[in-house]
Design a protein around this motif. Structure first.
Motif, PDB file in Angstrom:
ATOM      1  N   ARG A   1      70.976  62.092  14.467  1.00  0.00           N
ATOM      2  CA  ARG A   1      70.856  60.630  14.394  1.00  0.00           C
ATOM      3  C   ARG A   1      69.412  60.206  14.639  1.00  0.00           C
ATOM      4  NH1 ARG A   1      70.773  56.286  17.924  1.00  0.00           N
ATOM      5  NH2 ARG A   1      70.716  57.761  19.655  1.00  0.00           N
ATOM      6  N   ARG A   2      68.814  60.757  15.686  1.00  0.00           N
ATOM      7  CA  ARG A   2      67.447  60.354  16.029  1.00  0.00           C
ATOM      8  C   ARG A   2      66.455  60.770  14.946  1.00  0.00           C
ATOM      9  NH1 ARG A   2      65.827  63.175  19.793  1.00  0.00           N
ATOM     10  NH2 ARG A   2      67.635  64.414  20.435  1.00  0.00           N
ATOM     11  N   LEU A   3      66.647  61.948  14.367  1.00  0.00           N
ATOM     12  CA  LEU A   3      65.736  62.420  13.317  1.00  0.00           C
ATOM     13  C   LEU A   3      65.702  61.452  12.137  1.00  0.00           C
ATOM     14  CD1 LEU A   3      64.099  65.072  12.229  1.00  0.00           C
ATOM     15  CD2 LEU A   3      66.133  65.295  10.787  1.00  0.00           C
ATOM     16  N   LEU A   4      66.871  61.001  11.691  1.00  0.00           N
ATOM     17  CA  LEU A   4      66.946  60.239  10.448  1.00  0.00           C
ATOM     18  C   LEU A   4      66.787  58.738  10.639  1.00  0.00           C
ATOM     19  CD1 LEU A   4      69.772  62.214   8.620  1.00  0.00           C
ATOM     20  CD2 LEU A   4      67.305  62.350   8.256  1.00  0.00           C
ATOM     21  N   LEU A   5      66.763  58.272  11.896  1.00  0.00           N
ATOM     22  CA  LEU A   5      66.581  56.842  12.156  1.00  0.00           C
ATOM     23  C   LEU A   5      65.250  56.513  12.826  1.00  0.00           C
ATOM     24  CD1 LEU A   5      70.136  55.737  13.364  1.00  0.00           C
ATOM     25  CD2 LEU A   5      69.126  55.496  11.100  1.00  0.00           C
ATOM     26  N   GLU A   6      64.446  57.530  13.091  1.00  0.00           N
ATOM     27  CA  GLU A   6      63.153  57.321  13.734  1.00  0.00           C
ATOM     28  C   GLU A   6      62.050  57.851  12.837  1.00  0.00           C
ATOM     29  OE1 GLU A   6      63.404  59.234  17.540  1.00  0.00           O
ATOM     30  OE2 GLU A   6      65.005  57.922  18.268  1.00  0.00           O
ATOM     31  N   GLU A   7      60.825  57.417  13.097  1.00  0.00           N
ATOM     32  CA  GLU A   7      59.684  57.934  12.357  1.00  0.00           C
ATOM     33  C   GLU A   7      59.569  59.443  12.571  1.00  0.00           C
ATOM     34  OE1 GLU A   7      56.102  55.878  13.354  1.00  0.00           O
ATOM     35  OE2 GLU A   7      56.855  53.946  12.700  1.00  0.00           O
ATOM     36  N   PRO A   8      59.088  60.195  11.595  1.00  0.00           N
ATOM     37  CA  PRO A   8      58.556  59.733  10.300  1.00  0.00           C
ATOM     38  C   PRO A   8      59.603  59.656   9.185  1.00  0.00           C
ATOM     39  CG  PRO A   8      58.112  62.050  10.560  1.00  0.00           C
ATOM     40  CD  PRO A   8      58.807  61.625  11.823  1.00  0.00           C
ATOM     41  N   TYR A   9      60.864  59.967   9.476  1.00  0.00           N
ATOM     42  CA  TYR A   9      61.865  60.043   8.408  1.00  0.00           C
ATOM     43  C   TYR A   9      62.578  58.719   8.141  1.00  0.00           C
ATOM     44  CZ  TYR A   9      61.328  65.108   8.770  1.00  0.00           C
ATOM     45  OH  TYR A   9      60.809  66.371   8.773  1.00  0.00           O
ATOM     46  N   GLY A  10      62.705  57.864   9.139  1.00  0.00           N
ATOM     47  CA  GLY A  10      63.488  56.654   8.944  1.00  0.00           C
ATOM     48  C   GLY A  10      63.025  55.522   9.830  1.00  0.00           C
ATOM     49  N   ILE A  11      63.804  54.452   9.835  1.00  0.00           N
ATOM     50  CA  ILE A  11      63.546  53.287  10.676  1.00  0.00           C
ATOM     51  C   ILE A  11      64.867  52.836  11.293  1.00  0.00           C
ATOM     52  CG2 ILE A  11      61.507  52.498   9.408  1.00  0.00           C
ATOM     53  CD1 ILE A  11      63.310  50.478   7.959  1.00  0.00           C
ATOM     54  N   PRO A  12      64.821  52.101  12.409  1.00  0.00           N
ATOM     55  CA  PRO A  12      66.063  51.729  13.094  1.00  0.00           C
ATOM     56  C   PRO A  12      67.012  50.863  12.275  1.00  0.00           C
ATOM     57  CG  PRO A  12      64.170  51.439  14.550  1.00  0.00           C
ATOM     58  CD  PRO A  12      63.624  51.718  13.185  1.00  0.00           C
ATOM     59  N   GLU A  13      66.505  50.158  11.267  1.00  0.00           N
ATOM     60  CA  GLU A  13      67.369  49.293  10.466  1.00  0.00           C
ATOM     61  C   GLU A  13      68.318  50.081   9.567  1.00  0.00           C
ATOM     62  OE1 GLU A  13      63.862  46.808  11.644  1.00  0.00           O
ATOM     63  OE2 GLU A  13      64.179  48.866  10.980  1.00  0.00           O
ATOM     64  N   MET A  14      68.071  51.363   9.384  1.00  0.00           N
ATOM     65  CA  MET A  14      68.943  52.192   8.549  1.00  0.00           C
ATOM     66  C   MET A  14      70.195  52.612   9.320  1.00  0.00           C
ATOM     67  SD  MET A  14      66.274  54.805   6.712  1.00  0.00           S
ATOM     68  CE  MET A  14      65.286  54.332   5.302  1.00  0.00           C
ATOM     69  N   SER A  15      71.154  53.179   8.576  1.00  0.00           N
ATOM     70  CA  SER A  15      72.306  53.864   9.157  1.00  0.00           C
ATOM     71  C   SER A  15      72.379  55.258   8.548  1.00  0.00           C
ATOM     72  CB  SER A  15      73.607  53.110   8.870  1.00  0.00           C
ATOM     73  OG  SER A  15      73.590  51.824   9.425  1.00  0.00           O
ATOM     74  N   VAL A  16      73.131  56.135   9.205  1.00  0.00           N
ATOM     75  CA  VAL A  16      73.343  57.493   8.706  1.00  0.00           C
ATOM     76  C   VAL A  16      74.843  57.756   8.694  1.00  0.00           C
ATOM     77  CG1 VAL A  16      72.950  59.955   9.110  1.00  0.00           C
ATOM     78  CG2 VAL A  16      71.122  58.317   9.575  1.00  0.00           C
TER      79      VAL A  16
END
Length: 347
Positions: free
Chosen positions: A49-64
């Motif tokens: 969860r943290r990998l795909l919702l945090e930099e550099p891969y994602g941003i908090p506004e996304m969902s997984v």
């Protein structure tokens, strides 16, 4: 040097909310149900969860949404929802996106016209109706969680805002429902930052004052969400529309109106005697996207009138990609992650 680690993703969005569907690269998780697998991911492998919702891969506004094998024989696939606030047991926008991805990935073969199948969420079995036209998934209708009003029109004093009147609904999570106009909002995009700030202060005040308990689930944690309600327009005998905005986390107003937020509004409209089974409500976001909630029935559960409903929306595929997880990158934290990556365990 660490070995190259990979995840397979399909990025989608519904109403503007981006859902990253993890289609490959994760080992079979332990647990006899999708709910149990979600709990394992939450407690033992939160690194995904943290990998795909945090930099550099994602941003908090996304969902997984992680696709997993279903444990219910009626389901075509299971899925685990991950958001910046944690692991909700259900989400309308994530379900719409996941159902679309299941069709686009061929897990459920597409057929022209309407087709039905089921998915298994941590909340349980979810019925899906999908409309396919010329090979394109044009609409997904999914069952919303049974929703009810816990608290009706109570007031709280919020420093820097004043007295705020709110109701509380459960629709997959507890929602504070507030009238946007009473707080000076017309629910347009230029208000997004102020809406997030206002919602944060209201939620903080409510959390400090009281907690909420579900009639069967018990304590599900502090109230996390706030749904701003615009004026209700009646467009026909059985169809309504309202501008809406949903707050989910400090600084985050959802791009869409959210399925669970729409279900919460349906529960309030039923409580106030404004709708009857068969009526529909279109919620319209700050970005002019919308979901349609349909009030399908009501039943009595103890002291609560529980509203059954469906949510309809459309999801768009944004990309299909392999993500390279580089554990040598100082911005990447592989803790709580490598033990569930299939590429970390070559046969």
């Amino acid at each position: 040097m660490h070995p190259e680690l990979n995840l397979q993703l399909m990025d989608t969005h519904a109403g503007g909310d981006v859902s990253r569907i993890v289609t490959g690269g994760i080992m079979q998780l332990p647990g006899a149900t999708v709910r149990a697998q979600m709990e394992y991911l939450r407690d033992e492998a939160d690194g995904l969860r943290r990998l795909l919702l945090e930099e550099p891969y994602g941003i908090p506004e996304m969902s997984v949404d992680l696709l997993v094998p279903p444990t219910d024989p009626e389901a075509a696939a299971g899925y685990i929802i991950m958001e910046v606030m944690g692991y909700p047991i259900y989400s309308g926008s994530n379900t719409i996106c996941t159902a679309t991805a299941v069709l686009e990935a061929g897990i459920v073969p597409k057929r022209e016209g309407w087709q039905s199948f089921a998915l298994e969420a941590p909340a349980g079995l979810v019925h899906i109706d999908a409309l396919v036209h010329d090979g394109v998934v044009e609409a997904i209708t999914c069952g919303g969680l049974p929703s009810y009003i816990h608290t009706y029109r109570t007031s709280i004093h919020v420093p820097s805002i004043g007295d705020v009147t709110y109701s509380v609904a459960y629709s997959g999570g507890f929602y504070a429902l507030v009238d946007a106009a009473s707080l000076g909002f017309s629910l347009h995009l230029n208000e997004e930052r102020k809406l997030a700030e206002c919602a944060y202060h209201i939620i903080e005040a409510i959390q400090a004052e009281r907690g909420f308990s579900h009639y069967t689930l018990g304590d599900v944690g502090p109230l996390p969400f706030l749904h701003f309600m615009g004026p209700l327009e009646q467009l026909s005998d059985h169809f309504y529309r309202s501008r809406s905005a949903t707050y989910v986390h400090p600084g985050v107003i959802c791009r869409s109106t959210t399925g669970t937020g729409t279900s919460a509004r349906l529960a309030l409209m039923n409580y106030e005697g404004l709708i009857k089974p068969g009526d529909r409500l279109e919620t319209v976001s700050l970005r002019e996207t919308g979901f349609i909630g349909k009030f399908t029935g009501v039943r009595q559960e103890g002291d609560h009138e529980v509203v059954e409903n469906t949510i309809t929306g459309k999801s768009y595929v944004l990309s299909r990609a392999d993500i390279v997880v580089n554990c040598d990158d100082p911005m990447v934290d592989c803790g709580g992650l490598t033990h569930i990556l299939t590429s970390a365990h070559p046969e």
